[in-house]
Design a protein around this motif. Structure first.
Motif, PDB file in Angstrom:
ATOM      1  N   LEU A   1       0.838  -1.200   0.000  1.00 15.94           N
ATOM      2  CA  LEU A   1       0.000   0.000   0.000  1.00 15.94           C
ATOM      3  C   LEU A   1       0.871   1.247   0.000  1.00 15.94           C
ATOM      4  CD1 LEU A   1      -2.919  -0.613   2.550  1.00 15.94           C
ATOM      5  CD2 LEU A   1      -3.079  -0.440   0.069  1.00 15.94           C
ATOM      6  N   LEU A   2       0.630   2.134  -0.938  1.00 13.80           N
ATOM      7  CA  LEU A   2       1.283   3.439  -0.948  1.00 13.80           C
ATOM      8  C   LEU A   2       0.183   4.470  -1.149  1.00 13.80           C
ATOM      9  CD1 LEU A   2       4.058   4.807  -0.768  1.00 13.80           C
ATOM     10  CD2 LEU A   2       4.154   4.774  -3.264  1.00 13.80           C
ATOM     11  N   GLY A   3      -0.549   4.700  -0.075  1.00  9.59           N
ATOM     12  CA  GLY A   3      -1.691   5.595  -0.106  1.00  9.59           C
ATOM     13  C   GLY A   3      -2.482   5.469   1.180  1.00  9.59           C
ATOM     14  N   ASP A   4      -3.415   6.374   1.405  1.00 11.33           N
ATOM     15  CA  ASP A   4      -4.222   6.388   2.628  1.00 11.33           C
ATOM     16  C   ASP A   4      -5.557   5.684   2.409  1.00 11.33           C
ATOM     17  OD1 ASP A   4      -2.238   7.788   3.868  1.00 11.33           O
ATOM     18  OD2 ASP A   4      -3.258   9.733   3.801  1.00 11.33           O
ATOM     19  N   GLU A   5      -6.102   5.186   3.508  1.00  7.89           N
ATOM     20  CA  GLU A   5      -7.426   4.564   3.508  1.00  7.89           C
ATOM     21  C   GLU A   5      -8.335   5.318   4.475  1.00  7.89           C
ATOM     22  OE1 GLU A   5      -6.915  -0.133   3.208  1.00  7.89           O
ATOM     23  OE2 GLU A   5      -5.603   0.749   4.733  1.00  7.89           O
ATOM     24  N   VAL A   6      -9.610   5.391   4.134  1.00  4.89           N
ATOM     25  CA  VAL A   6     -10.622   5.971   5.023  1.00  4.89           C
ATOM     26  C   VAL A   6     -11.796   5.012   5.111  1.00  4.89           C
ATOM     27  CG1 VAL A   6     -12.290   7.832   5.372  1.00  4.89           C
ATOM     28  CG2 VAL A   6      -9.971   8.374   4.607  1.00  4.89           C
ATOM     29  N   LYS A   7     -12.101   4.562   6.313  1.00  4.19           N
ATOM     30  CA  LYS A   7     -13.271   3.707   6.539  1.00  4.19           C
ATOM     31  C   LYS A   7     -14.432   4.562   7.030  1.00  4.19           C
ATOM     32  CE  LYS A   7     -13.529   0.807  10.079  1.00  4.19           C
ATOM     33  NZ  LYS A   7     -13.317  -0.403  10.931  1.00  4.19           N
ATOM     34  N   ILE A   8     -15.622   4.291   6.517  1.00  5.36           N
ATOM     35  CA  ILE A   8     -16.833   5.028   6.891  1.00  5.36           C
ATOM     36  C   ILE A   8     -17.882   4.025   7.338  1.00  5.36           C
ATOM     37  CG2 ILE A   8     -18.619   6.626   6.088  1.00  5.36           C
ATOM     38  CD1 ILE A   8     -16.637   7.473   3.873  1.00  5.36           C
ATOM     39  N   GLU A   9     -18.497   4.288   8.487  1.00  2.36           N
ATOM     40  CA  GLU A   9     -19.510   3.379   9.019  1.00  2.36           C
ATOM     41  C   GLU A   9     -20.589   4.155   9.748  1.00  2.36           C
ATOM     42  OE1 GLU A   9     -17.521   0.707  11.714  1.00  2.36           O
ATOM     43  OE2 GLU A   9     -16.056   2.251  12.212  1.00  2.36           O
ATOM     44  N   LEU A  10     -21.768   3.553   9.850  1.00  6.54           N
ATOM     45  CA  LEU A  10     -22.870   4.179  10.583  1.00  6.54           C
ATOM     46  C   LEU A  10     -22.515   4.334  12.054  1.00  6.54           C
ATOM     47  CD1 LEU A  10     -25.915   2.265   9.045  1.00  6.54           C
ATOM     48  CD2 LEU A  10     -25.277   4.657   8.650  1.00  6.54           C
ATOM     49  N   ALA A  11     -22.982   5.425  12.666  1.00 11.97           N
ATOM     50  CA  ALA A  11     -22.660   5.693  14.066  1.00 11.97           C
ATOM     51  C   ALA A  11     -23.751   6.545  14.699  1.00 11.97           C
ATOM     52  CB  ALA A  11     -21.314   6.399  14.171  1.00 11.97           C
ATOM     53  N   GLU A  12     -23.710   6.645  16.014  1.00 14.24           N
ATOM     54  CA  GLU A  12     -24.660   7.489  16.749  1.00 14.24           C
ATOM     55  C   GLU A  12     -24.285   8.962  16.632  1.00 14.24           C
ATOM     56  OE1 GLU A  12     -27.452   6.497  18.255  1.00 14.24           O
ATOM     57  OE2 GLU A  12     -27.025   4.496  17.450  1.00 14.24           O
ATOM     58  N   GLN A  13     -22.983   9.237  16.565  1.00  9.10           N
ATOM     59  CA  GLN A  13     -22.515  10.607  16.408  1.00  9.10           C
ATOM     60  C   GLN A  13     -21.203  10.597  15.613  1.00  9.10           C
ATOM     61  OE1 GLN A  13     -21.952  12.086  20.387  1.00  9.10           O
ATOM     62  NE2 GLN A  13     -19.991  11.039  20.654  1.00  9.10           N
ATOM     63  N   PHE A  14     -20.923  11.732  14.958  1.00 10.69           N
ATOM     64  CA  PHE A  14     -19.709  11.774  14.149  1.00 10.69           C
ATOM     65  C   PHE A  14     -18.466  11.734  15.027  1.00 10.69           C
ATOM     66  CE2 PHE A  14     -16.121  14.016  12.299  1.00 10.69           C
ATOM     67  CZ  PHE A  14     -15.949  13.302  11.116  1.00 10.69           C
ATOM     68  N   GLU A  15     -17.508  10.938  14.590  1.00  6.13           N
ATOM     69  CA  GLU A  15     -16.191  10.953  15.222  1.00  6.13           C
ATOM     70  C   GLU A  15     -15.157  10.505  14.199  1.00  6.13           C
ATOM     71  OE1 GLU A  15     -15.365   8.156  18.305  1.00  6.13           O
ATOM     72  OE2 GLU A  15     -16.483   6.526  17.358  1.00  6.13           O
ATOM     73  N   LEU A  16     -13.920  10.899  14.431  1.00  6.27           N
ATOM     74  CA  LEU A  16     -12.819  10.484  13.570  1.00  6.27           C
ATOM     75  C   LEU A  16     -11.745   9.814  14.415  1.00  6.27           C
ATOM     76  CD1 LEU A  16     -11.287  10.465  10.828  1.00  6.27           C
ATOM     77  CD2 LEU A  16     -10.245  12.630  11.556  1.00  6.27           C
ATOM     78  N   LYS A  17     -11.343   8.616  13.985  1.00  9.70           N
ATOM     79  CA  LYS A  17     -10.208   7.934  14.582  1.00  9.70           C
ATOM     80  C   LYS A  17      -9.079   7.934  13.551  1.00  9.70           C
ATOM     81  CE  LYS A  17     -13.111   4.742  17.239  1.00  9.70           C
ATOM     82  NZ  LYS A  17     -13.483   3.305  17.434  1.00  9.70           N
ATOM     83  N   VAL A  18      -7.854   7.991  14.038  1.00 11.72           N
ATOM     84  CA  VAL A  18      -6.695   7.986  13.151  1.00 11.72           C
ATOM     85  C   VAL A  18      -5.748   6.865  13.556  1.00 11.72           C
ATOM     86  CG1 VAL A  18      -4.781   9.309  12.184  1.00 11.72           C
ATOM     87  CG2 VAL A  18      -6.891  10.479  12.829  1.00 11.72           C
TER      88      VAL A  18
END
Length: 324
Positions: free
Chosen positions: A35-52
């Motif tokens: 892998l030479l690039g970034d990934e972003v996972k998106i999933e349903l949630a109760e409130q918005f949050e970002l994990k890194v």
């Protein structure tokens, strides 16, 4: 049926490609499958949050609210509202950024995060709305806006190839942001990150405010001949045009061992050697795998400055951003 989770991947990229300052970009794909690039996972949630997470997660701001992926989410929702969508009825999502690219590397790190975020959100909400919210041209405009917040100016030479794949020429005419160009399938692109950091803003600040007429004419001639050679598949002429008369003479002072690395690559028969974007990453274009292996090893042994650096033999990533 509403999708519950997806992951978007966006590849690293070379901005400028030496001869096309702010106008050419190329997406990269290591031939070993890494892998030479970034990934972003998106999933349903109760409130918005970002994990890194990821190798370079600790190099990003500690506050998720200031992360570019968070800004992408809010900008995406704002754009939906502007085109009449009832955003209050939309489901809330949580996002995870897997930061695989180093910051300030010249490999389109911020562009990769931005493209993965927007592409992922566009596909995720298409299952909610029953149609894709934004077409490619609108998405690219949105990506460029957010990229401009990082670099200080709006330019598309990283986000366009990262999103569309391959080699792209910036058009920026009405709704046509970028054009896909023909390529040479047999070319190998050795990409080496030294491990030091060069900010895009600092790399732009070192450039002169005005360019002499002779240099401007040379720049335009090289770019025009290069594009023509691509369409006629004249490999020798295209390679002969791949020198940077705008930025490299000034920016190479920021890159330890640049001249030495160029000299070695050229002695090995590299078709071209240059600075990837604003640096410190460099790239060498080769027409044989054997040549690429030798140059890749030398750069790994001599150009890399610390244990965060890396070097890969790549070809152009023709897919660009993908969903899985």
């Amino acid at each position: 049926m509403q999708q519950k989770t997806l992951t978007a991947y966006a590849p690293a990229s070379i901005g400028n490609v030496s001869l096309g300052f702010d106008l050419l970009g190329a997406a990269l794909k290591p031939i070993d499958g890494s892998l030479l690039g970034d990934e972003v996972k998106i999933e349903l949630a109760e409130q918005f949050e970002l994990k890194v997470e990821g190798r370079f997660a600790d190099k990003l701001p500690a506050d998720p609210a200031s992360n570019i992926v968070t800004l992408c989410y809010h900008h995406f929702i704002q754009c939906l509202a502007k085109q009449g969508c009832d955003v209050k009825s939309l489901p809330v999502v949580a996002m995870t950024l897997y930061k695989h690219l180093p910051i300030g590397s010249g490999l389109g790190s911020s562009a990769s995060s931005i493209v993965a975020a927007f592409h992922g959100l566009n596909q995720f909400f298409s299952t909610v709305l029953g149609e894709t919210p934004f077409n490619d041209s609108k998405l690219l405009l949105m990506m460029g806006e957010l990229e401009g917040q990082i670099s200080g100016s709006v330019h598309y030479d990283n986000v366009a190839p990262c999103f569309l794949g391959g080699l792209t020429l910036m058009a920026e005419h009405r709704d046509q942001v970028a054009l896909s160009l023909p390529t040479f399938k047999q070319w190998y692109w050795v990409s080496c990150y030294s491990g030091i950091t060069v900010s895009t803003a600092a790399a732009r600040a070192i450039l002169p405010k005005e360019v002499p007429m002779a240099t401007t004419i040379q720049f335009g001639r090289q770019l025009a001949v290069f594009v023509d050679a691509l369409y006629r598949q004249d490999e020798k002429l295209a390679a002969a045009m791949m020198s940077d008369v705008i930025a490299e003479p000034y920016r190479k002072s920021l890159l330890p061992r640049f001249d030495e690395s160029r000299e070695f690559a050229e002695k090995q028969g590299a078709l071209a050697f240059g600075i990837s974007g604003s640096g410190p990453s460099v790239f060498a274009v080769c027409d044989s795998l054997e040549q690429a292996i030798v140059i890749n090893q030398w750069l790994a042994d001599n150009y890399i400055q610390n244990d965060t650096g890396f070097s890969h033999i790549c070809q152009l990533d023709q897919q660009g951003a993908i969903i899985y």
